[in-house]
Design a protein around this motif. Structure first.
Motif, PDB file in Angstrom:
ATOM      1  N   HIS A  42       0.245  -1.717  -0.217  1.00 30.56           N
ATOM      2  CA  HIS A  42       0.114  -0.045  -0.011  1.00 30.56           C
ATOM      3  C   HIS A  42       1.080   1.212  -0.037  1.00 30.56           C
ATOM      4  CE1 HIS A  42       0.950  -0.050   4.336  1.00 30.56           C
ATOM      5  NE2 HIS A  42       0.407   1.130   4.130  1.00 30.56           N
ATOM      6  N   VAL A  43       0.228   2.035  -0.282  1.00 29.19           N
ATOM      7  CA  VAL A  43       1.162   3.744  -0.616  1.00 29.19           C
ATOM      8  C   VAL A  43       0.488   4.668   0.318  1.00 29.19           C
ATOM      9  CG1 VAL A  43       0.361   3.848  -3.017  1.00 29.19           C
ATOM     10  CG2 VAL A  43       2.527   4.869  -1.671  1.00 29.19           C
ATOM     11  N   THR A  44       0.658   5.687   0.758  1.00 34.47           N
ATOM     12  CA  THR A  44      -0.342   7.162   0.931  1.00 34.47           C
ATOM     13  C   THR A  44       0.292   8.497  -0.357  1.00 34.47           C
ATOM     14  OG1 THR A  44       0.214   6.915   3.598  1.00 34.47           O
ATOM     15  CG2 THR A  44      -0.165   8.415   3.033  1.00 34.47           C
ATOM     16  N   LEU A  45      -1.119   8.005  -0.857  1.00 32.14           N
ATOM     17  CA  LEU A  45      -0.658   9.797  -1.440  1.00 32.14           C
ATOM     18  C   LEU A  45      -0.795  10.885  -0.449  1.00 32.14           C
ATOM     19  CD1 LEU A  45      -2.549   7.819  -4.967  1.00 32.14           C
ATOM     20  CD2 LEU A  45       0.113   8.072  -4.137  1.00 32.14           C
ATOM     21  N   SER A  46      -0.144  11.898  -0.265  1.00 33.10           N
ATOM     22  CA  SER A  46      -0.056  12.365   0.738  1.00 33.10           C
ATOM     23  C   SER A  46      -0.539  14.238  -0.172  1.00 33.10           C
ATOM     24  CB  SER A  46       0.829  13.156   1.301  1.00 33.10           C
ATOM     25  OG  SER A  46       1.476  12.128   2.333  1.00 33.10           O
ATOM     26  N   CYS A  47      -1.335  14.943   0.221  1.00 35.47           N
ATOM     27  CA  CYS A  47      -1.656  16.086  -0.195  1.00 35.47           C
ATOM     28  C   CYS A  47      -1.877  17.005   1.266  1.00 35.47           C
ATOM     29  CB  CYS A  47      -3.135  15.728  -0.623  1.00 35.47           C
ATOM     30  SG  CYS A  47      -3.668  17.736  -1.699  1.00 35.47           S
ATOM     31  N   SER A  48      -1.914  18.192   1.395  1.00 35.15           N
ATOM     32  CA  SER A  48      -1.379  19.202   1.816  1.00 35.15           C
ATOM     33  C   SER A  48      -2.025  19.931   1.377  1.00 35.15           C
ATOM     34  CB  SER A  48      -0.655  19.250   2.487  1.00 35.15           C
ATOM     35  OG  SER A  48       0.676  19.460   2.246  1.00 35.15           O
ATOM     36  N   PHE A  49      -2.487  21.649   1.799  1.00 35.92           N
ATOM     37  CA  PHE A  49      -3.385  22.440   1.658  1.00 35.92           C
ATOM     38  C   PHE A  49      -2.546  23.987   2.529  1.00 35.92           C
ATOM     39  CE2 PHE A  49      -6.700  20.749   2.954  1.00 35.92           C
ATOM     40  CZ  PHE A  49      -7.610  21.534   3.965  1.00 35.92           C
TER      41      PHE A  49
END
Length: 246
Positions: A42-49
């Motif tokens: 599994h992999v985490t697709l990080s997204c911050s704003f």
């Protein structure tokens, strides 16, 4: 002034005083450039704003996917009204997990059971009304049988090892120099103490000799006197014996 000129001035004044469109803030979205995973993991697709506005109840987060070699982009995830909505008909059905928290400015997702078909570009887009103007961010996912070692990682390891070696050498040199300086200081103190002791002993010897000199001179004078008397007595003894014989 003519009627036409007056009308033109009134029109210009109206345009100057008329309220313009309200300015909108700009929202900034951030993701990694590349992410690597292996088949079945599994992999985490990080997204911050970042937004200048308070987190609105109307905030929305959308993820799109464009498969490798394809020109089409499809929506695979949407967050709105406080609820996550996962695509239930695409290839990511039952393999996607929402792990973000808009109040922490996090819109990350996790993809489980990776496959080669997951290779492609994922786009994260965030809207926080009235902060709705901004650019989305993209991350490219590469799925391998075994994640290859990147040249950057190797180079970083080499540089890190070299820096660590330099730090160790500097520390060793510093420790050795400190030990040498302490040893020199100790030797210097010992030499100073020895010199001081020699001077004290010399002073004592000189004082002792100065006290013993009169006694030696007296003994020498007495010895000389005794010797002279003995010699004189020895010289006078034969004459006396001759007188006795007559």
């Amino acid at each position: 002034m003519s009627q036409g000129a007056g009308d033109l001035l009134l029109l210009l004044a109206a345009l100057l005083w008329a309220p313009g469109p309200s300015p909108t803030s700009s929202i900034h979205v951030y993701t990694q450039r590349e992410v690597y995973g292996t088949v079945g993991s599994h992999v985490t697709l990080s997204c911050s704003f970042w937004s200048t506005e308070w987190i609105s109840e109307d905030i929305s987060i959308t993820w799109h996917f464009q498969a490798e070699g394809s020109r089409d982009s499809t929506s695979i995830f949407h967050y709105a009204k406080g609820q996550p909505y996962i695509d239930d008909v695409g290839t990511f059905k039952e393999r996607m997990e929402w792990v973000g928290n808009p109040h922490r400015k996090d819109g990350s997702i996790v993809i489980h059971n990776l496959d080669y078909t997951d290779n492609g570009t994922f786009t994260c887009d965030v809207k926080n009304p009235p902060d709705i103007v901004g650019k989305s961010s993209q991350v490219t996912l590469y799925v391998f049988e075994k994640v290859p070692t990147r040249y950057g990682v190797v180079l970083g390891s080499i540089i890190g090892g070299a820096l660590l070696l330099v730090a160790v050498v500097v520390a060793i040199v510093y420790i050795l120099r400190s030990c040498w300086l302490r040893r020199q200081a100790t030797l210097q103190r010992r030499l100073s103490a020895m010199e001081k002791g020699k001077l004290q002993r010399s002073a004592k010897d000189a004082s002792k000799r100065s006290r013993q000199a009169p006694v030696l001179y007296a003994m020498l004078d007495h010895s000389r006197s005794t010797k002279a008397a003995s010699e004189k007595k020895a010289k006078g003894a034969p004459g006396e014996s001759r007188k006795d014989k007559k």
